[in-house]
Structure formats: structure tokens, C-alpha cells
Design an enzyme around this catalytic site. Structure first.
Site, PDB file in Angstrom:
ATOM      1  N   ASP A   1     -14.358 -16.479   7.965  1.00  0.00           N
ATOM      2  CA  ASP A   1     -12.979 -16.146   7.630  1.00  0.00           C
ATOM      3  C   ASP A   1     -12.204 -15.984   8.940  1.00  0.00           C
ATOM      4  O   ASP A   1     -12.276 -14.949   9.588  1.00  0.00           O
ATOM      5  CB  ASP A   1     -12.961 -14.857   6.796  1.00  0.00           C
ATOM      6  CG  ASP A   1     -11.548 -14.399   6.445  1.00  0.00           C
ATOM      7  OD1 ASP A   1     -10.577 -14.966   6.984  1.00  0.00           O
ATOM      8  OD2 ASP A   1     -11.421 -13.452   5.638  1.00  0.00           O
TER       9      ASP A   1
ATOM     10  N   TYR B   1     -12.923  -7.271   6.260  1.00  0.00           N
ATOM     11  CA  TYR B   1     -11.743  -7.356   5.394  1.00  0.00           C
ATOM     12  C   TYR B   1     -11.505  -8.823   5.059  1.00  0.00           C
ATOM     13  O   TYR B   1     -11.445  -9.664   5.965  1.00  0.00           O
ATOM     14  CB  TYR B   1     -10.493  -6.771   6.065  1.00  0.00           C
ATOM     15  CG  TYR B   1      -9.274  -6.939   5.184  1.00  0.00           C
ATOM     16  CD1 TYR B   1      -9.036  -6.066   4.126  1.00  0.00           C
ATOM     17  CD2 TYR B   1      -8.394  -8.007   5.368  1.00  0.00           C
ATOM     18  CE1 TYR B   1      -7.955  -6.247   3.280  1.00  0.00           C
ATOM     19  CE2 TYR B   1      -7.311  -8.193   4.525  1.00  0.00           C
ATOM     20  CZ  TYR B   1      -7.092  -7.307   3.479  1.00  0.00           C
ATOM     21  OH  TYR B   1      -6.022  -7.500   2.639  1.00  0.00           O
TER      22      TYR B   1
ATOM     23  N   TYR C   1       0.830  -1.210   0.000  1.00  0.00           N
ATOM     24  CA  TYR C   1       0.000   0.000   0.000  1.00  0.00           C
ATOM     25  C   TYR C   1       0.864   1.260   0.000  1.00  0.00           C
ATOM     26  O   TYR C   1       0.581   2.220   0.716  1.00  0.00           O
ATOM     27  CB  TYR C   1      -0.933   0.027   1.223  1.00  0.00           C
ATOM     28  CG  TYR C   1      -1.780  -1.202   1.373  1.00  0.00           C
ATOM     29  CD1 TYR C   1      -2.874  -1.410   0.530  1.00  0.00           C
ATOM     30  CD2 TYR C   1      -1.495  -2.157   2.338  1.00  0.00           C
ATOM     31  CE1 TYR C   1      -3.650  -2.552   0.642  1.00  0.00           C
ATOM     32  CE2 TYR C   1      -2.275  -3.301   2.458  1.00  0.00           C
ATOM     33  CZ  TYR C   1      -3.351  -3.491   1.608  1.00  0.00           C
ATOM     34  OH  TYR C   1      -4.115  -4.605   1.729  1.00  0.00           O
TER      35      TYR C   1
ATOM     36  N   LYS D   1      -2.699 -16.787   7.864  1.00  0.00           N
ATOM     37  CA  LYS D   1      -1.809 -16.001   8.729  1.00  0.00           C
ATOM     38  C   LYS D   1      -0.963 -16.825   9.715  1.00  0.00           C
ATOM     39  O   LYS D   1       0.153 -17.159   9.412  1.00  0.00           O
ATOM     40  CB  LYS D   1      -2.606 -14.921   9.448  1.00  0.00           C
ATOM     41  CG  LYS D   1      -2.940 -13.743   8.525  1.00  0.00           C
ATOM     42  CD  LYS D   1      -3.337 -12.486   9.291  1.00  0.00           C
ATOM     43  CE  LYS D   1      -3.330 -11.259   8.417  1.00  0.00           C
ATOM     44  NZ  LYS D   1      -4.538 -11.028   7.636  1.00  0.00           N
TER      45      LYS D   1
HETATM   46  C1  LIG Z   1      -5.041 -10.981   6.282  1.00  0.00           C
HETATM   47  C2  LIG Z   1      -6.430 -11.419   6.011  1.00  0.00           C
HETATM   48  C3  LIG Z   1      -6.806 -11.926   4.757  1.00  0.00           C
HETATM   49  C4  LIG Z   1      -5.859 -11.984   3.578  1.00  0.00           C
HETATM   50  O1  LIG Z   1      -4.775 -12.818   3.803  1.00  0.00           O
HETATM   51  P1  LIG Z   1      -3.435 -12.650   2.910  1.00  0.00           P
HETATM   52  O2  LIG Z   1      -2.575 -13.782   3.360  1.00  0.00           O
HETATM   53  O3  LIG Z   1      -2.884 -11.294   3.233  1.00  0.00           O
HETATM   54  O4  LIG Z   1      -3.844 -12.765   1.492  1.00  0.00           O
HETATM   55  C5  LIG Z   1      -8.109 -12.353   4.599  1.00  0.00           C
HETATM   56  N1  LIG Z   1      -9.003 -12.293   5.618  1.00  0.00           N
HETATM   57  C6  LIG Z   1      -8.673 -11.821   6.829  1.00  0.00           C
HETATM   58  C7  LIG Z   1      -9.686 -11.813   7.920  1.00  0.00           C
HETATM   59  C8  LIG Z   1      -7.377 -11.359   7.071  1.00  0.00           C
HETATM   60  O5  LIG Z   1      -7.063 -10.855   8.274  1.00  0.00           O
END
Ligand SMILES: *Cc1c(COP(=O)(O)O)cnc(C)c1O
Length: 432
Positions: free
Chosen positions: A251, A151, A23, A280
């Protein structure tokens, strides 16, 4: 032999010329700090300074850096093979990881699809939902429903379900698929959730029959603003999905592996989604890896369709090196009383961050599990505030109005106290 390290001046000059940061402008690149090593909770800068890490490198390095157990797992796997294709072949590291994930995630999530990153795991989750409905003769169910302030990643389909204002919808509005957005969950964590709190979600579900799935971050909306919302609300979402015949995608890329005090945040609500994304922290911050899990019913539905398969297959799927480290990281986590470590972090953060609540410039202070947030009333100038932290020997990178920490679980009480007091001191400098 590897070439000798570059002098720092030269490194920074080449960085400005060639390396594009997240970014960030390539023309006027932001300040970056050269790191030469990291161990435990400390990052070592090229000039010899050490920083206590408050970010776990974007919430992933649960066990800190350079951990002997994870290093050993990496060396051991390297000596066998670092990569082999997953089409037509299999190997112990991937099988063990899939089995571990199926066992540890909420009930019924038995099928594991491995991939490279969180955003891709979200793409796969959405593809699963769309293929599932297609296979049932419901190709018209092709829209998603989500809540504001979410997100889910930076790839196109993932962006399309990020917050429509804070996400990149303005920039890419013309080409992003259109989905449905309900109000962000308003009852806070620990509060109950009334009928009216789910009204927005209920209205959208009642008004449209082209919805394939609801996608939501359980309990903690992370990069969309670090909101902690009611477990009751999440239970309500599960009920609404069942009532309207819509799949639920959770997610857990940010929340998975203990961050909120439960191994997976869904457990706060006692619910199980149809599809789950993890990423992550899965490798303890060593390598990029993610996974999308689904129930046997979703898997059977997809594979009973015309394609007979999930139409996805990344080149580095099931990468043995990443899988071996993930297995070691997860086993290391669950072999110790990690709940106690997270609870101790939560207690310390509650005590130490509390004084910031009185400051003029502070809108809110909140803590859940190993997440501590000071929300300012005004946007924060990232570069200058980041530098204030570095001057204090801390690595904290704010975004939006938020000064937050998600430290490695191994942080000791003294370092955590230093970190939290530094956050309060910087918040005071910004507006006591
Ligand atoms: C970081 C994140 C993503 C994206 O993961 P990347 O490995 O950066 O592509 C998707 N959803 C959530 C909730 C996240 O915190």
C-alpha cells in the site's frame, strides 16, 4: 453566475449546522479555519492571514496549490470532457496514466485498475487477491495477514486490516472480517533486520494455510504512527510471501510519488509486490483518484477463473479530468530533479528538528525523505495545538502523539526553516 461568497460568520454558522468534518462530532463540531484560496505553499484564510502549509493537504499536494501546469491540464481536459464512462469506452487520459504507472512502478506491475480513492484501491487489491486464489481452486485462502500499527483506509475491508487497537476494531469488531496480525516491524529504517525480527510474521504464515495475501505499507507506516522501518525487513516479507505461496500487497498510497526519497518506497528494498495501491499524491492533490496495479501473472490468474473478470467497476472509474491532472502531475514530478528537492527537505528537517530531541516531553525525532516527525510522550490536544500553529502562521495538524510535517516538494528553504522551527517551538511549549 455563481452566488457571491458568504460572509465568514455566516459560513462558519452554516458549517456548524450542516457540514460534517472528518472524525468529528456533528453536535459539538471542532474549530475549523475558513480558507479562501491557496497558492504555492500558502493557504489564505478568510481574515487575510496566510499559513505555510506543512501537510500538503493530507500528503497529496506535491507541487503546492494552484500550479499553472496542473491548472492548464485541468482546463484543457475540461474543454474536451470532464467525465465519460470507462465501460466499453476509453480515452487518452486514462490510457496515458495507466501506461505511465506501469512504466514507473516496480517491475512486473503491468495491469492498472483505476478507482476513486485510496480506501477503494485497497478494497480492489484485496478483491484481486481473493479472486486470484478462488480461480486457482483455493477459495479457502481468504484471510489477510498484516502488521500492527498499519493504516489502509476507512471502508470496511480496509478497516479490518488497520491496527486492531488504534483502528476502529472496537467499534465495529462484530462485523469486521477477522484477519491475522503480526508484530509491527521493529528494526528502524537504516538498520538491518535479524531472523527474530520476522519471527512473528513467520509464525503466523507457518501456522495457517488460509492466507491469501500479506498487506503492508512499505517502509513508512503512515497514519498508524509514522514509523519508518528497515528495508531489510521488507525484503524479508517478500521472501516469506514467496516461500509460503502468499501474495504481497504493498500500500503505497501515502509513500508513492517521491515522498520517502524514492519514487516508490518499495525501491528502498529493491522489491516488487504482486499488487500495489497508489492514491493520495497521484493528482498532485487536485482531485480524488487512486489505482491498484498487479502483475500479469495475478491478472491472468484472476481472469482464468469462473468470473473471467475482476468483479469491480466504479461509476467514475478512469475519470478523464482526474486522469489528465494525474498525468500532468506525474510528468511534472519526473521532469525535474525531484530527488534533489526531497533530499534538501530531508537535510533541512534533520538539522532543524534535532533540538527537539532534548526536550522532556519528546520521545523521538525522525526524518525520512520529505517527512519530519516529532513524537511526543503524551497524546496531543489537536485543536489547541493546531491553533498554536495557526498563531505562528503555519498549518500543521498533529494526531496521536505526533507533530509531523509532509510539506509540498516546492517549499523553499526559508519557509521550511520557519515551519520546522515552529514545530520545535510548539514541542517546547508542550514539554521542554
Ligand atoms: C490515506 C491512506 C489510505 C486511504 O486513502 P483514502 O483516499 O483516504 O481513502 C489507505 N492507505 C494508506 C497507506 C493511506 O495513507
Amino acid at each position: 453566475m455563481p452566488s457571491p461568497p458568504l460572509p465568514t460568520d455566516e459560513l462558519l454558522q452554516l458549517d456548524r449546522q450542516h457540514a460534517w468534518h472528518p472524525y468529528a462530532s456533528a453536535v459539538e463540531p471542532p474549530a475549523v479555519y475558513p480558507v479562501v484560496a491557496a497558492r504555492g505553499v500558502r493557504l489564505q484564510l478568510a481574515d487575510g492571514r496566510e499559513l505555510i502549509d506543512g501537510t500538503s493537504s493530507w500528503w497529496s499536494a506535491l507541487h503546492g496549490y494552484n500550479h499553472p501546469v496542473l491548472n492548464a491540464a485541468a482546463h484543457d481536459q475540461l474543454a474536451r470532457m470532464s467525465n465519460v464512462m470507462f465501460g466499453g469506452l476509453t480515452h487518452p487520459a486514462a490510457v496515458k496514466l495507466c501506461t505511465l504507472l506501469a512504466r514507473l512502478t516496480p517491475a512486473a506491475l503491468n495491469r492498472v485498475f483505476l478507482c476513486d480513492s485510496g480506501s477503494v484501491a485497497v478494497e480492489i487489491a484485496i478483491k484481486m487477491a481473493l479472486q486470484f486464489w478462488q480461480a486457482q481452486g483455493r477459495a479457502d485462502k481468504c484471510r489477510l495477514l498484516t502488521v500492527r500499527s498499519g493504516y489502509h483506509g476507512d471502508t470496511f475491508m480496509a478497516m479490518s486490516v488497520c491496527d486492531p487497537v488504534d483502528g476502529m476494531h472496537q467499534l465495529f469488531g462484530g462485523i469486521l472480517p477477522r484477519h491475522y496480525f503480526a508484530d509491527k516491524p521493529s528494526p528502524r529504517f537504516g538498520e538491518t533486520c535479524g531472523e527474530h525480527d520476522l519471527a512473528s510474521l513467520r509464525q503466523v504464515l507457518a501456522a495457517h494455510d488460509d492466507i491469501a495475501a500479506v498487506i503492508i505499507e512499505p517502509i513508512v507506516q503512515g497514519a498508524g504512527g509514522m514509523h519508518f522501518y528497515s528495508a531489510d525487513y521488507l525484503r524479508g516479507v517478500r521472501e516469506l510471501c514467496d516461500r509460503h505461496g502468499v501474495l504481497l500487497i504493498c500500500d503505497e498510497i501515502a509513500t508513492g510519488f517521491g515522498r520517502t526519497g524514492k519514487l516508490f518506497a518499495c525501491e528502498h528494498a529493491g522489491i516488487s509486490p504482486d499488487i500495489l495501491c497508489v492514491g493520495k499524491a497521484i493528482t498532485g492533490g487536485y482531485l480524488s483518484l487512486a489505482a491498484t496495479l498487479c502483475t500479469d501473472a495475478v491478472a491472468a490468474g484472476i481472469c482464468g477463473g469462473g468470473a473471467g473478470a475482476l468483479m469491480h467497476g466504479p461509476t467514475f472509474m478512469g475519470n478523464p479530468l482526474a486522469c489528465a491532472i494525474a498525468c500532468a502531475s506525474i510528468e511534472l514530478l519526473i521532469s525535474q530533479p525531484w530527488q534533489r528537492a526531497v533530499a534538501a527537505i530531508e537535510n533541512r528537517l534533520r538539522i532543524e528538528l534535532e533540538p527537539a530531541r532534548e526536550f522532556q516531553g519528546v520521545a523521538d525525532v525522525r526524518v525520512l525523505g520529505a517527512i519530519g516527525v516529532i513524537e511526543m510522550k503524551n497524546p496531543i490536544a489537536v485543536a489547541s495545538v493546531q491553533d498554536r500553529f495557526v498563531q505562528r502562521g503555519l498549518w500543521v495538524r498533529p494526531f496521536g502523539n505526533l507533530i509531523y510535517t509532509m510539506p509540498p516538494f516546492i517549499i523553499d528553504d526559508a519557509d521550511l526553516t520557519t515551519l520546522a522551527r515552529g514545530m520545535v517551538a510548539v514541542a517546547a511549549e508542550l514539554g521542554a
